[in-house]
Design a protein around this motif. Structure first.
Motif, mmCIF file in Angstrom:
data_model
loop_
_atom_site.group_PDB
_atom_site.id
_atom_site.type_symbol
_atom_site.label_atom_id
_atom_site.label_comp_id
_atom_site.label_asym_id
_atom_site.label_seq_id
_atom_site.Cartn_x
_atom_site.Cartn_y
_atom_site.Cartn_z
ATOM 1 N N LYS A 1 -15.749 -1.809 16.092
ATOM 2 C CA LYS A 1 -15.146 -1.095 17.219
ATOM 3 C C LYS A 1 -15.630 -1.751 18.507
ATOM 4 C CE LYS A 1 -16.533 3.123 16.849
ATOM 5 N NZ LYS A 1 -16.781 4.543 16.855
ATOM 6 N N PRO A 2 -14.820 -1.811 19.520
ATOM 7 C CA PRO A 2 -13.432 -1.347 19.507
ATOM 8 C C PRO A 2 -12.557 -2.340 18.747
ATOM 9 C CG PRO A 2 -13.954 -2.298 21.639
ATOM 10 C CD PRO A 2 -15.227 -2.320 20.834
ATOM 11 N N ALA A 3 -11.663 -1.812 17.939
ATOM 12 C CA ALA A 3 -10.761 -2.652 17.158
ATOM 13 C C ALA A 3 -9.545 -2.998 18.008
ATOM 14 C CB ALA A 3 -10.317 -1.915 15.898
ATOM 15 N N HIS A 4 -9.116 -4.232 17.908
ATOM 16 C CA HIS A 4 -7.899 -4.637 18.598
ATOM 17 C C HIS A 4 -6.732 -3.877 17.959
ATOM 18 C CE1 HIS A 4 -4.525 -7.067 19.920
ATOM 19 N NE2 HIS A 4 -5.330 -7.530 20.877
ATOM 20 N N PRO A 5 -5.902 -3.200 18.763
ATOM 21 C CA PRO A 5 -4.821 -2.372 18.203
ATOM 22 C C PRO A 5 -3.888 -3.133 17.257
ATOM 23 C CG PRO A 5 -5.031 -1.984 20.558
ATOM 24 C CD PRO A 5 -5.947 -3.121 20.223
ATOM 25 N N ASP A 6 -3.523 -4.375 17.611
ATOM 26 C CA ASP A 6 -2.620 -5.137 16.749
ATOM 27 C C ASP A 6 -3.276 -5.463 15.407
ATOM 28 O OD1 ASP A 6 -0.639 -5.101 18.684
ATOM 29 O OD2 ASP A 6 -1.189 -7.064 19.501
ATOM 30 N N LEU A 7 -4.563 -5.787 15.421
ATOM 31 C CA LEU A 7 -5.277 -6.061 14.185
ATOM 32 C C LEU A 7 -5.335 -4.803 13.315
ATOM 33 C CD1 LEU A 7 -6.982 -7.891 12.363
ATOM 34 C CD2 LEU A 7 -8.979 -7.198 13.690
ATOM 35 N N LEU A 8 -5.609 -3.671 13.925
ATOM 36 C CA LEU A 8 -5.683 -2.418 13.171
ATOM 37 C C LEU A 8 -4.327 -2.084 12.556
ATOM 38 C CD1 LEU A 8 -7.441 -0.062 12.277
ATOM 39 C CD2 LEU A 8 -6.940 1.053 14.450
ATOM 40 N N VAL A 9 -3.248 -2.232 13.309
ATOM 41 C CA VAL A 9 -1.907 -1.958 12.777
ATOM 42 C C VAL A 9 -1.597 -2.885 11.608
ATOM 43 C CG1 VAL A 9 0.569 -2.118 13.305
ATOM 44 C CG2 VAL A 9 -0.973 -0.948 14.890
ATOM 45 N N ARG A 10 -1.900 -4.171 11.763
ATOM 46 C CA ARG A 10 -1.631 -5.121 10.675
ATOM 47 C C ARG A 10 -2.485 -4.832 9.441
ATOM 48 N NH1 ARG A 10 1.511 -9.636 11.954
ATOM 49 N NH2 ARG A 10 2.076 -9.705 14.162
ATOM 50 N N ALA A 11 -3.721 -4.407 9.663
ATOM 51 C CA ALA A 11 -4.587 -4.065 8.528
ATOM 52 C C ALA A 11 -4.040 -2.850 7.784
ATOM 53 C CB ALA A 11 -6.009 -3.793 9.019
ATOM 54 N N VAL A 12 -3.579 -1.851 8.527
ATOM 55 C CA VAL A 12 -2.998 -0.657 7.884
ATOM 56 C C VAL A 12 -1.745 -1.058 7.099
ATOM 57 C CG1 VAL A 12 -1.833 1.551 8.313
ATOM 58 C CG2 VAL A 12 -3.963 1.003 9.501
ATOM 59 N N GLU A 13 -0.888 -1.860 7.704
ATOM 60 C CA GLU A 13 0.332 -2.295 7.013
ATOM 61 C C GLU A 13 0.001 -3.060 5.732
ATOM 62 O OE1 GLU A 13 3.237 -2.764 10.938
ATOM 63 O OE2 GLU A 13 2.204 -4.528 10.141
ATOM 64 N N ALA A 14 -0.973 -3.963 5.808
ATOM 65 C CA ALA A 14 -1.345 -4.753 4.638
ATOM 66 C C ALA A 14 -1.957 -3.882 3.543
ATOM 67 C CB ALA A 14 -2.326 -5.858 5.041
ATOM 68 N N PHE A 15 -2.841 -2.978 3.928
ATOM 69 C CA PHE A 15 -3.475 -2.101 2.938
ATOM 70 C C PHE A 15 -2.465 -1.134 2.331
ATOM 71 C CE2 PHE A 15 -8.378 -1.979 3.350
ATOM 72 C CZ PHE A 15 -8.432 -3.347 3.204
ATOM 73 N N ALA A 16 -1.531 -0.619 3.139
ATOM 74 C CA ALA A 16 -0.492 0.281 2.623
ATOM 75 C C ALA A 16 0.401 -0.463 1.630
ATOM 76 C CB ALA A 16 0.330 0.872 3.758
ATOM 77 N N ALA A 17 0.765 -1.708 1.970
ATOM 78 C CA ALA A 17 1.588 -2.501 1.063
ATOM 79 C C ALA A 17 0.850 -2.754 -0.250
ATOM 80 C CB ALA A 17 1.977 -3.821 1.727
ATOM 81 N N LEU A 18 -0.424 -3.062 -0.168
ATOM 82 C CA LEU A 18 -1.236 -3.275 -1.369
ATOM 83 C C LEU A 18 -1.278 -1.998 -2.217
ATOM 84 C CD1 LEU A 18 -3.188 -4.978 -3.082
ATOM 85 C CD2 LEU A 18 -5.028 -4.154 -1.590
ATOM 86 N N HIS A 19 -1.469 -0.865 -1.577
ATOM 87 C CA HIS A 19 -1.533 0.417 -2.295
ATOM 88 C C HIS A 19 -0.197 0.716 -2.973
ATOM 89 C CE1 HIS A 19 -3.068 4.333 -3.317
ATOM 90 N NE2 HIS A 19 -2.058 4.919 -2.704
ATOM 91 N N HIS A 20 0.923 0.539 -2.253
ATOM 92 C CA HIS A 20 2.244 0.800 -2.839
ATOM 93 C C HIS A 20 2.517 -0.142 -4.010
ATOM 94 C CE1 HIS A 20 3.973 2.844 1.009
ATOM 95 N NE2 HIS A 20 2.913 3.457 0.520
ATOM 96 N N TRP A 21 2.147 -1.427 -3.851
ATOM 97 C CA TRP A 21 2.341 -2.384 -4.926
ATOM 98 C C TRP A 21 1.527 -1.995 -6.160
ATOM 99 C CZ3 TRP A 21 -1.077 -5.603 -7.471
ATOM 100 C CH2 TRP A 21 -0.493 -6.534 -8.334
ATOM 101 N N SER A 22 0.262 -1.614 -5.941
ATOM 102 C CA SER A 22 -0.590 -1.263 -7.089
ATOM 103 C C SER A 22 -0.063 -0.031 -7.812
ATOM 104 C CB SER A 22 -2.045 -1.071 -6.661
ATOM 105 O OG SER A 22 -2.193 0.070 -5.854
ATOM 106 N N LEU A 23 0.486 0.933 -7.054
ATOM 107 C CA LEU A 23 1.088 2.112 -7.694
ATOM 108 C C LEU A 23 2.321 1.714 -8.504
ATOM 109 C CD1 LEU A 23 0.819 4.781 -4.855
ATOM 110 C CD2 LEU A 23 -0.547 4.637 -6.947
ATOM 111 N N ALA A 24 3.163 0.836 -7.933
ATOM 112 C CA ALA A 24 4.374 0.397 -8.627
ATOM 113 C C ALA A 24 4.040 -0.372 -9.909
ATOM 114 C CB ALA A 24 5.228 -0.469 -7.698
ATOM 115 N N GLN A 25 2.912 -1.082 -9.906
ATOM 116 C CA GLN A 25 2.487 -1.841 -11.076
ATOM 117 C C GLN A 25 1.742 -0.979 -12.087
ATOM 118 O OE1 GLN A 25 3.476 -5.072 -11.412
ATOM 119 N NE2 GLN A 25 4.547 -4.615 -9.519
#
Length: 103
Positions: free
Chosen positions: A69-93
């Motif tokens: 902290k403080p986290a750069h807002p764009d980095l935080l948004v991209r990290a959330v998007e990447a982690f959410a995509a990983l979570h959705h993919w793992s559930l689908a698999q």
């Protein structure tokens, strides 16, 4: 902070927690409690003003990203998007069924 009961209804894809939360539990303990309540590991972004002193949660099977902290807002948004995509993919698999479960 999300109440545990709310998390059971609104299952998050990604947790963003501060390592130094005020109250009964710190960020790591909150993450661990959510994992136990949901019976699945969740990708977690752990924010901390002092990464060297941050206590990371013990959540087998969950990716955890310690972020200064403080986290750069764009980095935080991209990290959330990447982690959410990983979570959705793992559930689908069907991977959570084979990943270590939270006790």
């Amino acid at each position: 902070r999300i109440k545990l009961a709310q998390a059971l209804v609104h299952r998050p894809d990604v947790l963003i927690v501060d390592s130094n939360l005020p109250g009964e539990m710190d960020g790591g303990e909150t993450d661990e409690a959510l994992c136990r309540a949901l019976h699945e590991p969740l990708p977690t972004i752990m924010l901390s003003g002092e990464l060297a002193n941050a206590t990371l949660p013990w959540v087998p099977g969950a990716p955890i990203w310690p972020m200064a902290k403080p986290a750069h807002p764009d980095l935080l948004v991209r990290a959330v998007e990447a982690f959410a995509a990983l979570h959705h993919w793992s559930l689908a698999q069907g991977l959570p069924a084979t990943m270590p479960r939270c006790a």
